[in-house]
Design a protein around this motif. Structure first.
Motif, PDB file in Angstrom:
ATOM      1  N   UNK A   1     -26.665  24.903  37.108  1.00  0.00           N
ATOM      2  CA  UNK A   1     -25.474  24.501  36.353  1.00  0.00           C
ATOM      3  C   UNK A   1     -25.935  23.916  35.021  1.00  0.00           C
ATOM      4  N   UNK A   2     -25.260  24.259  33.954  1.00  0.00           N
ATOM      5  CA  UNK A   2     -25.607  23.668  32.659  1.00  0.00           C
ATOM      6  C   UNK A   2     -24.602  22.573  32.301  1.00  0.00           C
ATOM      7  N   UNK A   3     -25.127  21.493  31.755  1.00  0.00           N
ATOM      8  CA  UNK A   3     -24.323  20.372  31.294  1.00  0.00           C
ATOM      9  C   UNK A   3     -24.483  20.285  29.782  1.00  0.00           C
ATOM     10  N   UNK A   4     -23.429  20.623  29.057  1.00  0.00           N
ATOM     11  CA  UNK A   4     -23.484  20.608  27.599  1.00  0.00           C
ATOM     12  C   UNK A   4     -23.230  19.185  27.095  1.00  0.00           C
ATOM     13  N   UNK A   5     -24.184  18.685  26.330  1.00  0.00           N
ATOM     14  CA  UNK A   5     -24.057  17.375  25.684  1.00  0.00           C
ATOM     15  C   UNK A   5     -23.941  17.645  24.187  1.00  0.00           C
TER      16      UNK A   5
ATOM     17  N   UNK B   1     -19.173  19.821  30.613  1.00  0.00           N
ATOM     18  CA  UNK B   1     -19.219  19.225  29.283  1.00  0.00           C
ATOM     19  C   UNK B   1     -19.182  17.710  29.410  1.00  0.00           C
ATOM     20  N   UNK B   2     -20.072  17.034  28.694  1.00  0.00           N
ATOM     21  CA  UNK B   2     -19.995  15.588  28.581  1.00  0.00           C
ATOM     22  C   UNK B   2     -19.212  15.284  27.303  1.00  0.00           C
ATOM     23  N   UNK B   3     -17.911  15.081  27.455  1.00  0.00           N
ATOM     24  CA  UNK B   3     -17.055  14.808  26.307  1.00  0.00           C
ATOM     25  C   UNK B   3     -16.974  13.319  26.028  1.00  0.00           C
ATOM     26  N   UNK B   4     -16.477  12.973  24.843  1.00  0.00           N
ATOM     27  CA  UNK B   4     -16.312  11.559  24.522  1.00  0.00           C
ATOM     28  C   UNK B   4     -15.172  11.373  23.540  1.00  0.00           C
ATOM     29  N   UNK B   5     -15.029  10.155  23.021  1.00  0.00           N
ATOM     30  CA  UNK B   5     -13.900   9.835  22.139  1.00  0.00           C
ATOM     31  C   UNK B   5     -13.918  10.674  20.869  1.00  0.00           C
ATOM     32  N   UNK B   6     -15.087  11.077  20.383  1.00  0.00           N
ATOM     33  CA  UNK B   6     -15.153  11.902  19.173  1.00  0.00           C
ATOM     34  C   UNK B   6     -14.407  13.215  19.359  1.00  0.00           C
ATOM     35  N   UNK B   7     -14.475  13.763  20.563  1.00  0.00           N
ATOM     36  CA  UNK B   7     -13.765  14.998  20.876  1.00  0.00           C
ATOM     37  C   UNK B   7     -12.261  14.826  20.692  1.00  0.00           C
TER      38      UNK B   7
ATOM     39  N   UNK C   1     -20.460  21.795  20.315  1.00  0.00           N
ATOM     40  CA  UNK C   1     -20.699  21.690  21.746  1.00  0.00           C
ATOM     41  C   UNK C   1     -19.431  21.830  22.561  1.00  0.00           C
ATOM     42  N   UNK C   2     -18.354  21.216  22.097  1.00  0.00           N
ATOM     43  CA  UNK C   2     -17.075  21.321  22.811  1.00  0.00           C
ATOM     44  C   UNK C   2     -16.587  22.759  22.810  1.00  0.00           C
ATOM     45  N   UNK C   3     -16.744  23.448  21.689  1.00  0.00           N
ATOM     46  CA  UNK C   3     -16.328  24.852  21.603  1.00  0.00           C
ATOM     47  C   UNK C   3     -17.132  25.719  22.556  1.00  0.00           C
ATOM     48  N   UNK C   4     -18.422  25.438  22.653  1.00  0.00           N
ATOM     49  CA  UNK C   4     -19.285  26.186  23.567  1.00  0.00           C
ATOM     50  C   UNK C   4     -18.785  26.054  25.010  1.00  0.00           C
ATOM     51  N   UNK C   5     -18.391  24.844  25.382  1.00  0.00           N
ATOM     52  CA  UNK C   5     -17.886  24.614  26.741  1.00  0.00           C
ATOM     53  C   UNK C   5     -16.512  25.238  26.932  1.00  0.00           C
ATOM     54  N   UNK C   6     -15.650  25.106  25.934  1.00  0.00           N
ATOM     55  CA  UNK C   6     -14.285  25.618  26.043  1.00  0.00           C
ATOM     56  C   UNK C   6     -14.258  27.135  26.213  1.00  0.00           C
ATOM     57  N   UNK C   7     -15.254  27.820  25.661  1.00  0.00           N
ATOM     58  CA  UNK C   7     -15.283  29.280  25.720  1.00  0.00           C
ATOM     59  C   UNK C   7     -16.147  29.813  26.872  1.00  0.00           C
ATOM     60  N   UNK C   8     -16.693  28.923  27.681  1.00  0.00           N
ATOM     61  CA  UNK C   8     -17.543  29.352  28.799  1.00  0.00           C
ATOM     62  C   UNK C   8     -16.695  29.866  29.958  1.00  0.00           C
ATOM     63  N   UNK C   9     -17.340  30.599  30.856  1.00  0.00           N
ATOM     64  CA  UNK C   9     -16.639  31.114  32.036  1.00  0.00           C
ATOM     65  C   UNK C   9     -16.181  29.950  32.920  1.00  0.00           C
ATOM     66  N   UNK C  10     -14.947  30.002  33.390  1.00  0.00           N
ATOM     67  CA  UNK C  10     -14.421  28.907  34.227  1.00  0.00           C
ATOM     68  C   UNK C  10     -14.847  29.057  35.684  1.00  0.00           C
TER      69      UNK C  10
ATOM     70  N   UNK D   1     -28.607  22.051  43.319  1.00  0.00           N
ATOM     71  CA  UNK D   1     -28.937  23.038  42.296  1.00  0.00           C
ATOM     72  C   UNK D   1     -29.423  22.323  41.032  1.00  0.00           C
ATOM     73  N   UNK D   2     -30.253  23.024  40.254  1.00  0.00           N
ATOM     74  CA  UNK D   2     -30.765  22.458  39.010  1.00  0.00           C
ATOM     75  C   UNK D   2     -29.633  22.244  38.015  1.00  0.00           C
ATOM     76  N   UNK D   3     -29.614  21.077  37.377  1.00  0.00           N
ATOM     77  CA  UNK D   3     -28.682  20.799  36.289  1.00  0.00           C
ATOM     78  C   UNK D   3     -29.468  20.849  34.991  1.00  0.00           C
ATOM     79  N   UNK D   4     -29.150  21.793  34.141  1.00  0.00           N
ATOM     80  CA  UNK D   4     -29.852  21.977  32.875  1.00  0.00           C
ATOM     81  C   UNK D   4     -29.022  21.346  31.757  1.00  0.00           C
ATOM     82  N   UNK D   5     -29.566  20.320  31.114  1.00  0.00           N
ATOM     83  CA  UNK D   5     -28.869  19.660  30.008  1.00  0.00           C
ATOM     84  C   UNK D   5     -29.086  20.454  28.731  1.00  0.00           C
ATOM     85  N   UNK D   6     -27.982  20.859  28.104  1.00  0.00           N
ATOM     86  CA  UNK D   6     -28.018  21.618  26.852  1.00  0.00           C
ATOM     87  C   UNK D   6     -27.511  20.714  25.731  1.00  0.00           C
ATOM     88  N   UNK D   7     -28.381  20.354  24.795  1.00  0.00           N
ATOM     89  CA  UNK D   7     -27.961  19.556  23.641  1.00  0.00           C
ATOM     90  C   UNK D   7     -27.439  20.493  22.555  1.00  0.00           C
TER      91      UNK D   7
END
Length: 322
Positions: free
Chosen positions: A31-35, A90-96, A75-84, A60-66
């Motif tokens: 699983x990838x975790x987009x930061x 996605x590690x989202x925050x207040x900036x999003x 980064x948010x766009x990358x997550x929003x367009x990924x397969x559901x 399972x391996x969690x791969x952090x993607x910066x």
């Protein structure tokens, strides 16, 4: 029933069964975790701590993607367009949320394209001033600012950032005039605050704890609903009479919209368990914040409140972002 209707019906059933089977066997691959921030910073640290916990519980391996850039938009766009399918987090925050409050055209719709799983971390901001000012507490600060409209200069990490908007939220709440000095990041603003080139700032609590304890900065109040264990003697704005004032830094986990409910439920369960583990709570407390968790519905409601608040601040202060 004619043949075309029959085959359509069969296809719908088959798709539903496939989705259910996928959710029940999940996860079967890394699983990838987009930061949406660069490596080495607070967000990256939080992402890797969460990733370590989920890796153990999910098997399972969690791969952090910066994926840094454009104030988290890339980064948010990358997550929003990924397969559901549950294999992109996605590690989202207040900036999003602030990006979605600006009125700018974004390559995604935050509320339409992302599904909240759980909030994960909150941290108060803190009003700090240069101790050379003849001000001892918040009451004196407000009185001084009203007697000297526009004289006090506040620094921020840039136009439209959480530090900037928190300062405007506070200015409106207490009815004072301040002069904004934007910087390219919080660090140079803090340097100038320590040097006396600016008078005040609303940074996150972590980078200023040592300066407050040493007396190089004077803390007047926290922006959270409760006090911080990092500086337990500093009262909250609410305690000091600024009613219903809250502005916190936060992070949470989201997935692409359309991710099967069973998978969202599983991810939420594992996240809540991880965030309640004492070692993770202690590690995040050392960063000046709190490990917290929620249901997906609670996180979605929180994001909606944040979006309304920051959209209101942007409009009332007429803040324009290119």
């Amino acid at each position: 029933m004619n043949k075309s209707v029959f085959y359509t019906y069969v296809a719908i059933i088959a798709a539903g069964l496939a989705t259910t089977a996928m959710a029940q066997s999940y996860p079967t691959k890394p699983i990838r975790l987009i930061v949406p921030f660069s490596a080495g910073g607070p967000a990256d640290l939080l992402g890797r701590l969460i990733g370590e916990k989920l890796q153990r519980s999910l098997g399972q391996t969690i791969v952090v993607i910066n994926k840094d850039g454009a104030g988290t938009i890339l980064g948010v766009d990358m997550a929003a367009k990924a397969s559901p399918d549950g294999y992109t987090l996605l590690l989202g925050n207040v900036a999003m949320v602030i990006n979605s409050s600006t009125g700018k055209r974004l390559p995604y719709d935050m509320q339409r394209d992302l599904q909240p799983v759980s909030i994960a971390f909150t941290q108060p901001l803190i009003l700090v001033i240069n101790p050379a000012l003849p001000i001892a507490n918040l009451k004196e600060f407000i009185a001084y600012a009203k007697a000297n409209p526009g004289k006090l200069k506040y620094g921020s990490s840039g136009i439209g950032t959480s530090i900037h908007l928190t300062s405007e939220l506070f200015r409106n709440a207490v009815g004072i005039e301040l002069t904004h000095i934007p910087y390219k990041g919080a660090a140079p603003a803090l340097t100038d605050l320590l040097g006396g080139q600016i008078d005040l700032m609303f940074p996150g609590i972590t980078p200023v704890v040592a300066h407050v304890k040493s007396g190089r900065l004077r803390a007047l109040g926290l922006t959270s609903r409760k006090r911080s264990t990092a500086l337990p003697d500093v009262p909250t704005m609410d305690e000091l009479g600024v009613a219903n004032f809250e502005s916190i830094g936060w992070y949470g986990v989201l997935v692409p919209a359309g991710t099967p409910k069973n998978i969202v439920t599983r991810l939420n369960r594992e996240l809540v368990a991880a965030l309640n583990q004492p070692d993770l709570k202690e590690r995040l407390a050392s960063q000046g914040g709190d490990a917290v968790s929620s249901t997906p519905e609670q996180f979605a409601a929180f994001i909606a409140v944040e979006l309304r608040k920051w959209t209101g601040v942007m409009r009332s202060a007429n803040i324009q972002i290119d």
